[in-house]
Design a protein around this motif. Structure first.
Motif, PDB file in Angstrom:
ATOM      1  N   LEU A 291       0.847  -1.189   0.000  1.00 47.15           N
ATOM      2  CA  LEU A 291       0.000   0.000   0.000  1.00 47.15           C
ATOM      3  C   LEU A 291       0.893   1.253   0.000  1.00 47.15           C
ATOM      4  CD1 LEU A 291      -3.049   0.505   0.079  1.00 47.15           C
ATOM      5  CD2 LEU A 291      -2.887   0.720   2.563  1.00 47.15           C
ATOM      6  N   HIS A 292       0.526   2.231  -0.840  1.00 48.32           N
ATOM      7  CA  HIS A 292       1.258   3.493  -0.976  1.00 48.32           C
ATOM      8  C   HIS A 292       2.625   3.333  -1.648  1.00 48.32           C
ATOM      9  CE1 HIS A 292      -1.882   5.212   1.420  1.00 48.32           C
ATOM     10  NE2 HIS A 292      -1.556   4.507   2.479  1.00 48.32           N
TER      11      HIS A 292
ATOM     12  N   THR B 118      -3.193   2.413  -4.254  1.00 48.14           N
ATOM     13  CA  THR B 118      -4.023   3.185  -3.314  1.00 48.14           C
ATOM     14  C   THR B 118      -4.861   2.300  -2.387  1.00 48.14           C
ATOM     15  OG1 THR B 118      -5.786   3.335  -4.968  1.00 48.14           O
ATOM     16  CG2 THR B 118      -4.183   5.135  -4.905  1.00 48.14           C
ATOM     17  N   ASP B 119      -5.078   1.040  -2.790  1.00 55.05           N
ATOM     18  CA  ASP B 119      -5.874   0.152  -1.926  1.00 55.05           C
ATOM     19  C   ASP B 119      -5.577  -1.306  -2.283  1.00 55.05           C
ATOM     20  OD1 ASP B 119      -7.945  -0.230   0.135  1.00 55.05           O
ATOM     21  OD2 ASP B 119      -9.093  -1.124  -1.505  1.00 55.05           O
ATOM     22  N   ILE B 120      -5.558  -2.154  -1.267  1.00 53.84           N
ATOM     23  CA  ILE B 120      -5.400  -3.593  -1.481  1.00 53.84           C
ATOM     24  C   ILE B 120      -6.487  -4.303  -0.687  1.00 53.84           C
ATOM     25  CG2 ILE B 120      -3.923  -5.611  -1.120  1.00 53.84           C
ATOM     26  CD1 ILE B 120      -1.513  -3.790  -1.517  1.00 53.84           C
ATOM     27  N   ASP B 121      -7.351  -5.048  -1.401  1.00 59.87           N
ATOM     28  CA  ASP B 121      -8.433  -5.811  -0.780  1.00 59.87           C
ATOM     29  C   ASP B 121      -8.006  -7.276  -0.754  1.00 59.87           C
ATOM     30  OD1 ASP B 121     -10.776  -7.214  -0.154  1.00 59.87           O
ATOM     31  OD2 ASP B 121     -12.051  -5.680  -1.087  1.00 59.87           O
TER      32      ASP B 121
ATOM     33  N   TRP C  17       5.004   6.648  -1.438  1.00 60.09           N
ATOM     34  CA  TRP C  17       4.507   8.015  -1.587  1.00 60.09           C
ATOM     35  C   TRP C  17       3.159   8.102  -0.887  1.00 60.09           C
ATOM     36  CZ3 TRP C  17       0.812   9.901  -5.722  1.00 60.09           C
ATOM     37  CH2 TRP C  17       0.633  11.291  -5.642  1.00 60.09           C
ATOM     38  N   PHE C  18       2.984   9.106  -0.043  1.00 61.67           N
ATOM     39  CA  PHE C  18       1.700   9.321   0.619  1.00 61.67           C
ATOM     40  C   PHE C  18       1.048  10.544  -0.013  1.00 61.67           C
ATOM     41  CE2 PHE C  18       4.215   6.859   3.548  1.00 61.67           C
ATOM     42  CZ  PHE C  18       3.304   5.891   3.982  1.00 61.67           C
TER      43      PHE C  18
END
Length: 443
Positions: free
Chosen positions: A382-383, A409-412, A440-441
């Motif tokens: 993530l990120h 941006t997202d991991i499900d 990177w945020f």
């Protein structure tokens, strides 16, 4: 002449500076707001690129630059700066003298291949037809990238199309940090927008320091060098124009070893050493057996600003944000979703080591820098910024450059889906992705 320094909180009204010949206005833009500058009269340039007369030019936050005039100029500055002052002691004369010598070498190289073409000689590419291969070295904050830009812009102003090679993974002048890259420079580099990205060759290293991954760094440098050599073989114009190579600021220990490796990999014949007598002496000594390599010592500009780790991190974040959103937030990146099974993620180098029991007595397990280690999708990604390889098969990943980058941006984990941000819509050009430690945020 207006002297003095305007510190933080300086007036944001328009100030006018009258520069005498061979002086420069040094400016540091604050972190919060842009400024505007106008060339009211005379001529002036930023890192080798001329300012347009009478037009306001906006500079975004965190920009640090100097506006130099050869014959005198009047400048208007509008906006709050961190620092602004005029200096009349600069190394520009020595820099432009280097350019003149390089220009002569390019002309001789062009004459060599033109003569060979006229004689219809079908021979292997001769060294005489090779333009200068300049590598700029020096410690951190010595002005390497600035000098590189000047030499490239001055050369393109003369009609050449030199190749810019950026080996500085910490900041990234051509693309985002964590990469080594090369691109032809066909016109003076825009002081605000930087280097155009029409035709870059980019290899994803995935880290902002080679520490712990020096062997992988060497492999990618060698791959980039081989790719450029193939291009030069078939392009006499590019070969005669030569290249300018920007390097990292790590010049001791492993960093010094990587410098020597880069000099050899690119067959550099001009080494410009900025701001360190010790490094100049060491390189002069080790390269003396190679009579075709010129080692030249240059003074760094007094305007070079030391950047602390916090500033460097902020600058890296700006570079990544700029990749996805544009310099002025004028781009619209696209959010996409992909299944775990639709991509294959590799971690270059540092793969699982062989157990000691499988090695000869006394041997230490070593990670293969070119090993492709499959990386399982996890929340740790993530990120992170991932490179999208051009490779068609897994065994091509090491030798393949990347098409671009995505931001996770997202991991499900339950639905096995990855949501990522890409600079353009559509499917990824490859299922092979590369991961390092580049995070990177988004803010």
């Amino acid at each position: 002449m207006m002297m003095g320094v305007a510190g933080t909180g300086a007036s944001s009204t328009v100030r006018q500076f009258k520069l005498v010949k061979e002086s420069e206005l040094r400016v540091e833009v604050g972190a919060d707001s842009p400024i505007r500058i106008r060339l009211a009269s005379g001529t002036a340039e930023i890192f080798g690129t001329e300012l347009p007369p009478e037009n306001w030019v906006s500079f975004p936050p965190l920009h640090k630059f100097a506006i130099f005039t050869w014959n005198g100029a009047t400048l208007d500055v509008d906006g709050t700066t961190e620092v602004e002052y005029v200096a009349d002691e600069t190394p520009m004369i020595s820099y432009v003298n280097v350019h003149a010598i390089l220009d002569g070498r390019r002309a001789r190289a062009k004459e060599a291949y033109t003569t060979a073409s006229a004689d219809s000689v079908s021979l292997p590419v001769q060294k005489e037809s090779q333009g200068p291969r300049v590598i700029v070295v020096g410690p951190t904050d010595s002005g390497k990238s600035t000098l590189s830009r000047m030499l490239l812009s001055w050369a393109s102003k003369q009609g050449w199309k030199p190749t810019f090679v950026d080996l500085d993974i910490g900041q990234g002048s051509i693309t985002i940090p964590g990469c080594i890259a090369a691109t032809p420079i066909e016109m003076p580099i825009d002081p605000v927008e930087g280097i155009p990205l029409e035709m870059p060759i980019v290899y994803f290293f995935g880290h902002v320091s080679p520490s712990g991954h020096a062997d992988l760094y060497k492999v990618l440098v060698k791959e980039l060098a081989k790719t450029l050599e193939r291009q030069f073989t078939g392009n006499s114009e590019a070969r005669a124009a030569g290249m300018v190579i920007n390097t990292m600021g790590w010049v001791e220990g492993v960093g010094y070893e990587l410098l020597l490796h880069a000099i050899e990999a690119f067959n550099a014949d001009v080494v410009l050493v900025l701001g360190q007598e010790k490094l100049y002496s060491m390189l002069k000594d080790v390269l003396k057996t190679k009579g075709s390599v010129d080692v030249v010592k240059l003074h760094k500009s007094g305007g070079v600003v030391s950047r602390n780790p916090k500033f460097r991190q902020k600058a890296r974040n700006h570079r990544i944000r700029e990749y996805f959103y544009g310099l002025s937030n004028d781009l619209s990146p696209h959010s996409n979703v992909v299944s775990f099974n639709d991509v294959t993620i590799f971690r270059l180098g540092g793969g699982p080591q062989a157990p000691r029991s499988a090695l000869p007595v006394g041997a230490e397990p070593l990670a293969d820098p070119t090993r492709l280690a499959p990386a399982s999708v996890s929340l740790d990604m993530l990120h992170q910024i991932l490179g999208v390889s051009y490779a068609k098969e897994p065994d091509q990943v090491i030798s393949s450059n990347v098409a671009g980058f995505i931001y996770i941006t997202d991991i499900d984990m339950q639905r096995k889906k990855i949501t990522y941000l890409a600079p353009c819509p559509g499917e990824l050009p490859s299922r092979f992705l590369l991961v390092g430690m580049l995070t990177w945020f988004e803010s």
